[in-house]
Design a protein around this motif. Structure first.
Motif, PDB file in Angstrom:
ATOM      1  N   ALA A 108      39.837 -16.879  38.323  1.00 26.30           N
ATOM      2  CA  ALA A 108      38.619 -17.678  38.200  1.00 26.30           C
ATOM      3  C   ALA A 108      37.336 -16.930  38.566  1.00 26.30           C
ATOM      4  O   ALA A 108      36.336 -17.054  37.857  1.00 26.30           O
ATOM      5  CB  ALA A 108      38.755 -18.955  39.022  1.00 26.30           C
ATOM      6  N   PRO A 109      37.300 -16.145  39.668  1.00 24.75           N
ATOM      7  CA  PRO A 109      36.040 -15.466  40.009  1.00 24.75           C
ATOM      8  C   PRO A 109      35.551 -14.522  38.903  1.00 24.75           C
ATOM      9  O   PRO A 109      34.367 -14.514  38.575  1.00 24.75           O
ATOM     10  CB  PRO A 109      36.379 -14.700  41.292  1.00 24.75           C
ATOM     11  N   LEU A 110      36.466 -13.751  38.309  1.00 23.88           N
ATOM     12  CA  LEU A 110      36.054 -12.848  37.231  1.00 23.88           C
ATOM     13  C   LEU A 110      35.657 -13.638  35.990  1.00 23.88           C
ATOM     14  O   LEU A 110      34.657 -13.320  35.336  1.00 23.88           O
ATOM     15  CB  LEU A 110      37.164 -11.849  36.896  1.00 23.88           C
ATOM     16  N   LEU A 111      36.407 -14.669  35.656  1.00 22.84           N
ATOM     17  CA  LEU A 111      36.068 -15.497  34.501  1.00 22.84           C
ATOM     18  C   LEU A 111      34.665 -16.087  34.646  1.00 22.84           C
ATOM     19  O   LEU A 111      33.904 -16.140  33.684  1.00 22.84           O
ATOM     20  CB  LEU A 111      37.088 -16.621  34.319  1.00 22.84           C
ATOM     21  N   GLU A 112      34.318 -16.505  35.841  1.00 22.33           N
ATOM     22  CA  GLU A 112      32.990 -17.064  36.087  1.00 22.33           C
ATOM     23  C   GLU A 112      31.908 -16.013  35.867  1.00 22.33           C
ATOM     24  O   GLU A 112      30.878 -16.284  35.254  1.00 22.33           O
ATOM     25  CB  GLU A 112      32.913 -17.606  37.516  1.00 22.33           C
ATOM     26  N   ARG A 113      32.161 -14.788  36.336  1.00 25.47           N
ATOM     27  CA  ARG A 113      31.187 -13.704  36.141  1.00 25.47           C
ATOM     28  C   ARG A 113      31.042 -13.350  34.665  1.00 25.47           C
ATOM     29  O   ARG A 113      29.941 -13.084  34.182  1.00 25.47           O
ATOM     30  CB  ARG A 113      31.592 -12.478  36.942  1.00 25.47           C
TER      31      ARG A 113
END
Length: 200
Positions: free
Chosen positions: A112-117
């Protein structure tokens, strides 16, 4: 993987969907990076950093005379004490703007953190490309995707070799009118790997 091995691999894959798929994806990568004047960012997942693809694209950029193909490796675990080319952290994705290209390599779900970025970068006007093992949220948000499902004839590492080689080959020829070194090397590889003529 050197030029001779890539040529052999392409011969083995002749007639399959992989040659066309990797060339189309490489063409999209090159077109985006070159048309916008560079700014190619390359990021993997927390568990997987695409060092190998980075190195191959740097080589292809030099060999093809297309400096825009040389990526900036964005790392999850970058430290200020790392050499400059290895010290670019995820904050670089937040600074990405229109005209830049982001290539995400994900052998598993990127998290999720990378997808958000990546989503934020896309909203800022960045062209997003995904080289991923299968379909998912990442491939849905990317402008261009090359999926390598589990159980495919090729693995993600091999596909990266084909993409980087095609990205360099698809570059426009030098304006000097001379054949590029890469073209000469490719022809030599083809002649060395060609089967001997049949004798009756």
């Amino acid at each position: 993987m050197d030029a001779v091995r890539v040529a052999l691999l392409r011969e083995v894959l002749a007639g399959t969907e992989w040659l066309g798929a990797t060339r189309r994806f490489a063409g999209a990568l090159r077109a985006s990076a070159v048309s916008h004047g560079g700014g190619l960012l390359l990021v993997g997942t927390r568990e997987y950093e695409p060092w190998h693809l980075t190195a191959h694209l740097v080589d292809e950029a030099a060999w093809s005379g297309t400096p825009e193909l040389a990526p900036t490796l964005v790392r999850h675990h970058a430290r200020a004490s790392d050499p400059a080319h290895l010290a670019v952290g995820l904050g670089r994705l937040a600074a990405a703007r229109r005209g830049e290209t982001l290539l995400v390599v994900s052998p598993a779900g990127p998290g999720a953190p990378l997808l958000e970025r990546v989503h934020d970068a896309r909203r800022a006007g960045v062209t997003v490309l995904a080289l991923a093992a299968g379909e998912g949220e990442l491939t849905a948000m990317a402008h261009e995707t090359l999926a390598v499902p589990e159980g495919s004839a090729l693995d993600l590492d091999t596909v990266q070799h084909l993409v980087s080689a095609a990205a360099g080959e698809n570059a426009l020829p030098s304006s000097r009118g001379r054949r590029r070194f890469r073209d000469r090397l490719s022809r030599l590889a083809e002649s060395l790997t060609a089967p001997p003529p049949l004798r009756w």
